[in-house]
Design an enzyme around this catalytic site. Structure first.
Site, PDB file in Angstrom:
ATOM      1  N   ASN A  13       0.819  -1.088   0.078  1.00 29.72           N
ATOM      2  CA  ASN A  13       0.143   0.021   0.170  1.00 29.72           C
ATOM      3  C   ASN A  13       0.866   1.169   0.064  1.00 29.72           C
ATOM      4  O   ASN A  13       1.418   1.502   1.224  1.00 29.72           O
ATOM      5  CB  ASN A  13      -0.789  -0.068   1.426  1.00 29.72           C
ATOM      6  N   LYS A  15       0.157   4.268  -0.462  1.00 30.18           N
ATOM      7  CA  LYS A  15      -0.363   5.604  -0.015  1.00 30.18           C
ATOM      8  C   LYS A  15      -0.060   6.527  -0.663  1.00 30.18           C
ATOM      9  O   LYS A  15      -0.161   6.284  -1.951  1.00 30.18           O
ATOM     10  CB  LYS A  15       0.000   5.556   1.469  1.00 30.18           C
ATOM     11  N   HIS A  98      -9.762   1.308   4.264  1.00 29.84           N
ATOM     12  CA  HIS A  98      -8.315   1.432   5.257  1.00 29.84           C
ATOM     13  C   HIS A  98      -8.574   2.389   6.299  1.00 29.84           C
ATOM     14  O   HIS A  98      -9.384   3.485   6.188  1.00 29.84           O
ATOM     15  CB  HIS A  98      -7.240   1.901   4.085  1.00 29.84           C
ATOM     16  N   GLU A 170      -5.957  -4.891  10.245  1.00 31.32           N
ATOM     17  CA  GLU A 170      -4.973  -4.195  10.494  1.00 31.32           C
ATOM     18  C   GLU A 170      -5.168  -3.359  11.689  1.00 31.32           C
ATOM     19  O   GLU A 170      -6.218  -2.373  11.732  1.00 31.32           O
ATOM     20  CB  GLU A 170      -5.107  -2.882   9.124  1.00 31.32           C
ATOM     21  N   GLY A 176       1.972   2.565  10.509  1.00 33.22           N
ATOM     22  CA  GLY A 176       2.769   3.422  10.293  1.00 33.22           C
ATOM     23  C   GLY A 176       3.578   3.906  11.879  1.00 33.22           C
ATOM     24  O   GLY A 176       4.056   4.893  11.936  1.00 33.22           O
ATOM     25  N   SER A 216       3.084  -2.257  10.259  1.00 34.64           N
ATOM     26  CA  SER A 216       4.155  -2.050  10.509  1.00 34.64           C
ATOM     27  C   SER A 216       4.895  -3.456  10.170  1.00 34.64           C
ATOM     28  O   SER A 216       5.902  -3.943  10.865  1.00 34.64           O
ATOM     29  CB  SER A 216       4.580  -1.708  12.064  1.00 34.64           C
TER      30      SER A 216
HETATM   31  P1  PGA Z   1       2.483   0.306   7.606  1.00 33.68           P
HETATM   32  O1  PGA Z   1       1.076   0.526   6.738  1.00 33.68           O
HETATM   33  O2  PGA Z   1       2.965  -1.078   7.141  1.00 33.68           O
HETATM   34  O3  PGA Z   1       3.319   1.527   7.364  1.00 33.68           O
HETATM   35  O4  PGA Z   1       2.271   0.105   8.967  1.00 33.68           O
HETATM   36  C1  PGA Z   1       0.154  -0.574   6.770  1.00 33.68           C
HETATM   37  C2  PGA Z   1      -1.178  -0.107   6.115  1.00 33.68           C
HETATM   38  O5  PGA Z   1      -1.596   0.981   6.412  1.00 33.68           O
HETATM   39  O6  PGA Z   1      -1.609  -0.659   5.143  1.00 33.68           O
END
Ligand code: PGA
Length: 255
Positions: A13, A15, A98, A170, A176, A216
């Site tokens: 992802n 983003k 999300h 998630e 993040g 993460s």
């Molecule tokens: P991250 O994000 O791996 O940076 O924690 C995961 C996501 O938001 O799908």
């Protein structure tokens, strides 16, 4: 529950990251690194990168997706993109619900359901995100929250259509933040979501459903998370922006 009944899917992802030049570079770098993957590899990119990413990923095993789509086929919805528009471009996947969309853009369980419906109608495969906030985990209502989000999002989705749905568990507190759920917490929640789906549909449908962990996940912790019997893959944010890191996660899912 037999893991062999379902396909492991590692999805990036991205983003709101990467210009078109950056997208091309990342896909080109990734291609040789994941060429022999034993799992499905997906990159969910910003709308503006779709064409570039699709072109770069041509004749490779990397599938391209988007990060949202509107619930209507067309109409007066300034700034929005429909499932049909994505499908026409050649995108195969779309992330829906999300937590960043729920948190910052007023996404509700109802609109998530409408978007899931629209994406399936357009022929896309949906990566449906569910997960609890930190205070909900502390209140010990993780199961209730995930069950509610899952049930509402899948309302009106047939058993046949479920084969085009991936659920990404998630926990919002892990996204993040560098704070990963323990493998046990991830496995437990994914297993619980599978039970919810088994009750909604049946055991076979639940056994065939790919459930990812996201939050993460990185090259160092992926193998342990993926070793959980109910964790069938990952939705990767930060670590999907570096080819080597993402490829290491793909490798961990390919065993
Ligand atoms: P991250 O994000 O791996 O940076 O924690 C995961 C996501 O938001 O799908």
């Amino acid at each position: 529950m037999n893991k062999n009944l379902r396909k492991a899917v590692i999805a990036g992802n991205w983003k709101m990251n990467k210009t078109r030049a950056g997208a091309r570079e990342l896909i080109e770098e990734l291609k040789p690194l994941v060429a022999g993957a034993g799992c499905q590899v997906v990159a969910c990119v910003p709308y503006t990168n779709l064409e570039t990413a699709l072109k770069a990923a041509q004749a490779s095993n990397i599938k391209i997706g988007a990060q949202n789509c509107h619930w209507a086929g067309s109409g007066a919805f300034t700034g929005e993109i429909s499932g049909e528009m994505l499908a026409e471009m050649g995108a195969g996947y779309v992330i829906i619900g999300h937590s960043e969309r729920r948190q910052y853009f007023g996404e509700t369980d109802k609109t998530v359901n409408q978007r899931v419906r629209a994406a399936l109608d357009a022929g896309l495969t949906v990566i449906l995100c569910v997960g609890e906030l930190l205070e909900q985990r502390e209140q010990d209502i993780t199961g209730e929250v995930c069950a509610m989000q899952t049930k509402i999002a899948l309302s009106g989705v047939t058993k046949q259509e479920l084969s085009r749905v991936i659920i990404a568990y998630e926990p919002v507190w892990a996204i993040g933040t560098g704070k990963t759920a323990t493998a046990e917490q991830a496995g437990q929640a994914c297993g619980f979501i599978r039970e919810v789906v088994a009750k909604l549909y049946d055991k076979a449908a639940a056994e065939g459903l790919t459930i990812q962990y996201g939050g993460s996940m990185n090259a160092a912790n992926a193998a342990e998370l993926l070793s959980q019997p109910d964790v069938d893959g990952g939705l990767i944010g930060g670590a999907s922006l570096k080819a080597a890191d993402f490829a290491a996660i793909v490798k961990a899912a390919s065993v």
